[in-house]
Design an enzyme around this catalytic site. Structure first.
Site, PDB file in Angstrom:
ATOM      1  CG  HIS A 198      -5.251   3.662   0.031  1.00  0.00           C
ATOM      2  ND1 HIS A 198      -4.859   2.349  -0.003  1.00  0.00           N
ATOM      3  CD2 HIS A 198      -6.398   3.727  -0.688  1.00  0.00           C
ATOM      4  CE1 HIS A 198      -5.731   1.635  -0.713  1.00  0.00           C
ATOM      5  NE2 HIS A 198      -6.679   2.455  -1.146  1.00  0.00           N
ATOM      6  CB  SER A 256      -8.900   0.152  -1.500  1.00  0.00           C
ATOM      7  OG  SER A 256      -8.175   0.186  -2.691  1.00  0.00           O
ATOM      8  CG  ASP A 314      -2.325   0.486   0.875  1.00  0.00           C
ATOM      9  OD1 ASP A 314      -2.423   1.672   0.502  1.00  0.00           O
ATOM     10  OD2 ASP A 314      -3.291  -0.277   0.979  1.00  0.00           O
TER      11      ASP A 314
END
Length: 783
Positions: free
Chosen positions: A229, A555, A157
């Site tokens: 994220h 995600s 990520d």
């Protein structure tokens, strides 16, 4: 500005101040512009003169190089003149390097060369989700000792924010001795930032640097997350308990991951301007070597222009599967068009996204006391004083709206409501209400505009819009007041439903395996966030940041499934990736919280979602830990599928690094789902011919001995389904039994998609092992 030259003693607050104005762009999806290539080599062809594959590959590069300057393959990511980027040993056998066209042509003639692919970019595709999935301190999956203790989840990520409370190691035991990973030092990140929860952190950026030479971005040489994220996905999968977590007062509660006692290892591969295949493969290669138990990958590689053997996640994921590491991957966010699902290789666990049973409301109180609720995540405070309401119907004149700054303006969607919103925002109105017809406003718009930068409500005609308009028209002095951060509504019905953005199957490159596999919460998921990451919202054009944030996408769904996989791994450490996937799929729910079939709201009539939308259904963690039966598969089974797809020995070698003669071929993988393609024969309407598809499956009893299961088929209108034998009897645990499923239907089906379910129900009523069945005339196409 770049922070790479700043002192490592810079405090977090100074970091935040230094880059508040930086906007981290969402990663684009295009082919890389560099001449970076990923080279697949036959590792068995290494000449005896070389002691390591790295030295051999370096020699190969040197032999074809026009201007070669070798640098050792270490963790340094500063720009150098070296052509060599990475050596791969655990995922693929080969290397990545920067090559000219003529160098590449020369390399093709090198001994041991198999193939090459050009480096390319991939795209990045909570306080309540655990309760929504039935995980509580007293439920079976979270009853001590199983909270995922000592299971190591590796995530690819954008990095991680180690100071987040979600990564506290309070209550954690010591790091397992089998762990071989490290906490890699970098910009504003040192080894002491890891602990018994965050046990590993690395960064991989050589491919990124090769395509962006000389570009300076924050934390390029660091595992630290400047986006948010990666921090979000990590805490969703395995975040520790955090009390009083919220988004500016919304969703207040105790945040925790699906496996709150599992370990986290972050492999940073995503940066501003791109995520590169060479870095992703290197990260997965290292994660396997480090000893992760589960891999969570919220990245995707677009398939229209590329074959399966050119997909880095498919290739690296095969080797991970081979070594016993399940790879959980996002299905993509390409919406409702069929054949858009990503990460659909048969050996991956492909995750679709659904909604939660939670909504956040503000309240508009009218002068007569009537209250109208509206969805909102506006983070600011607002005066409770009554203000004049002005029905402007069409808010398209900024100058006129400026004259109404001290009033609450009310607009209706006679033209683009989003344009009216922008005009009102530019006019700096005090507050506004935007009224829309249900047919003109999407679920996405509701989520997006719930974070309005000024006090605003979006109302449908049916849910308050008419009430408001009638009140204004009937009163000479209509007034109203707003309240925000007011209401969190749990138990919203119906929930879940399939998210509008979640990519639909089948998977273009391997359509004979039904994808996606499973659906998990992906919409407005609350989890930890980097306080210097992308702004979570704005208030009056002022950026606002937070330690927790709502985010949506497959995600977000993926780490939910990775966390549940960790719970299964803890309970059954010897299970294969296929068995873990089977347990998750066959125990999934196909009903929402109204006990009705889960819906796809994008379909006319709000019809039931098909397995092409949500896979086997919505994940049920407690049941997944004890599934009764599992469908297992070996490496050889997957190779048979590749053979049946007419892959050559050279292509198969890319996945296996071994020679396979393809004497055995079969698309009928022992998978916990079924999909059959019926040729559309509408031009021959008089034909009475039928088509028969036959599937062979083997199930393993993972419950106690003395179990008997009976087949039950639901749905499949217009298709005849036959199961032989109709009953399976198991005398012992781990005993295997086989059955045959036959689908018989006309060449022209009544509908494009007909679906149903095969369930094996045990006589005691404890286990229901369900598999989705799809019959479709939407034949695979190829660009």
């Amino acid at each position: 500005m770049s922070l790479t030259s700043k002192s490592s003693n810079m405090g977090v607050l100074e970091i935040i101040i230094s880059i508040l104005l930086l906007n981290v762009l969402f990663l684009s999806f295009t082919l890389a512009n560099s001449n970076t290539y990923i080279i697949h080599m036959d590792s068995s062809a290494m000449p005896k003169a070389f002691s390591t594959h790295h030295s051999w590959y370096s020699s190969v590069i040197s032999s074809v190089s026009e201007t070669f300057s070798e640098t050792e393959d270490d963790s340094s990511s500063s720009l150098s003149t070296s052509k060599h980027l990475y050596t791969y040993t655990n995922t693929i056998n080969g290397f990545s390097a920067i090559l000219t066209s003529s160098e590449l042509e020369s390399l093709k003639n090198s001994f041991g060369y198999i193939s090459h692919t050009r480096d390319a970019t991939l795209k990045l595709h909570t306080t309540h989700t655990s309760q929504f999935l039935g995980l509580t301190s007293v439920s079976g999956a979270w009853t001590a000792p199983n909270q995922g203790e000592d299971v190591i989840i590796g995530l690819l990520d954008t990095g991680i924010w180690p100071e987040s409370e979600s990564f506290s190691d309070e209550g954690m035991t010591k790091v397992p001795q089998r762990w071989k990973g490290i906490c890699q030092s970098g910009t504003q990140f040192n080894s002491s930032m890891c602990n018994n929860k965050l046990i590993g952190a690395r960064f991989f950026n050589k491919g990124w640097i090769a395509d962006n030479p000389g570009v300076k971005i924050p934390f390029l040489n660091s595992p630290r997350d400047s986006n948010g994220h990666g921090t979000h996905t990590s805490s969703t999968a395995a975040g520790n308990y955090v009390n009083n977590a919220s988004y500016f007062g919304y969703a207040l509660g105790t945040a925790k991951g699906m496996a709150p006692r599992a370990r986290i290892a972050m492999y940073k591969v995503s940066y501003k301007y791109g995520t590169y295949a060479s870095d992703v493969i290197a990260a997965m290669d290292q994660a396997i070597a480090d000893g992760v138990d589960i891999l969570s990958v919220s990245l995707g590689y677009y398939v229209d222009e590329h074959l399966l053997e050119e997909d880095p996640i498919a290739i690296a994921g095969f080797r991970a599967m081979e070594k016993g590491v399940p790879v959980v991957a996002s299905a993509g966010n390409d919406g409702t068009i069929y054949y858009r699902v990503l990460n659909g290789a048969p050996w991956l666990l492909t995750v679709a996204a659904g909604t939660l049973d939670r909504e956040f409301y503000g309240v508009l109180t009218l002068g007569d006391g009537v209250q109208i609720n509206f969805q909102t995540l506006y983070p600011g405070k607002y005066s409770l004083n009554q203000m004049p309401l002005v029905y402007n119907e069409k808010c398209d004149n900024e100058g006129e709206l400026r004259k109404l700054r001290n009033k609450i303006i009310v607009c209706k969607d006679n033209f683009s409501l989003s344009d009216q919103y922008k005009i009102a925002e530019s006019a700096k109105v005090s507050a506004a209400v935007f009224i829309f017809n249900d047919s003109s406003w999407s679920e996405f718009n509701t989520r997006y505009y719930s974070r309005s930068s000024f006090p605003a409500a979006f109302l449908s005609i049916q849910d308050g819009g008419d009430t408001l308009i009638n009140y204004i028209k009937k009163n000479s002095d209509p007034r109203g007041s707003f309240q925000f951060q007011k209401t969190t509504k749990l138990g919203t019905k119906p929930a879940p439903h399939v998210a509008d953005y979640s990519s639909r199957g089948p998977y273009l490159r391997c359509p004979n395996i039904l994808k996606p596999d499973i659906m998990a919460p992906g919409t407005q998921v609350l989890a930890s966030w980097s306080p210097i990451g992308e702004e979570v919202t704005t208030i009056r054009s002022r950026s606002v940041y937070s330690n927790f944030n709502f985010n949506s996408g497959t995600s977000m769904a993926t780490p939910h499934v990775a966390g549940v996989a960790a719970l299964i791994k803890k309970a059954h450490p010897d299970w294969s990736p296929a068995a873990i996937r089977s347990a998750i799929m066959t125990t999934a729910s196909v009903l929402d919280n109204t006990n009705s079939p889960i819906k796809d709201p994008t379909m006319p009539g709000n019809h039931a979602a098909s397995p092409l939308d949500m896979g086997a259904g919505h994940i049920s963690p407690i049941k997944a830990v004890d599934p009764g039966l599992v469908y297992d598969a070996t490496t050889q089974d997957y190779i048979k599928v590749l053979c049946a797809m007419n892959y050559t020995s050279r292509q198969i070698r890319i996945f296996t690094n071994s020679t396979y003669s393809c004497k055995n071929r079969s698309l009928d993988l022992n998978y916990p789902s079924f999909i059959a393609f019926f040729p559309d024969d509408q031009n021959n309407s008089t034909s009475n011919q039928t088509v028969v598809h036959v599937f062979q499956r083997t199930v393993t009893n993972v419950a106690k001995g003395g179990m008997a299961y009976t087949a039950k088929v639901t749905g499949m209108d217009g298709v005849k389904v036959k199961v032989e034998p109709h009953k399976l009897i198991f005398k012992h645990i781990y005993e295997k039994q086989s059955y045959k499923l036959s689908l018989e239907g006309p060449k022209s089906l009544k509908k494009d998609i007909i679906f149903g379910y095969l369930s094996w129900v045990d006589d005691g009523g404890k286990y229901l092992v369900r598999s989705p069945i799809v019959a479709t005339n939407m034949m695979p196409w190829h660009p």
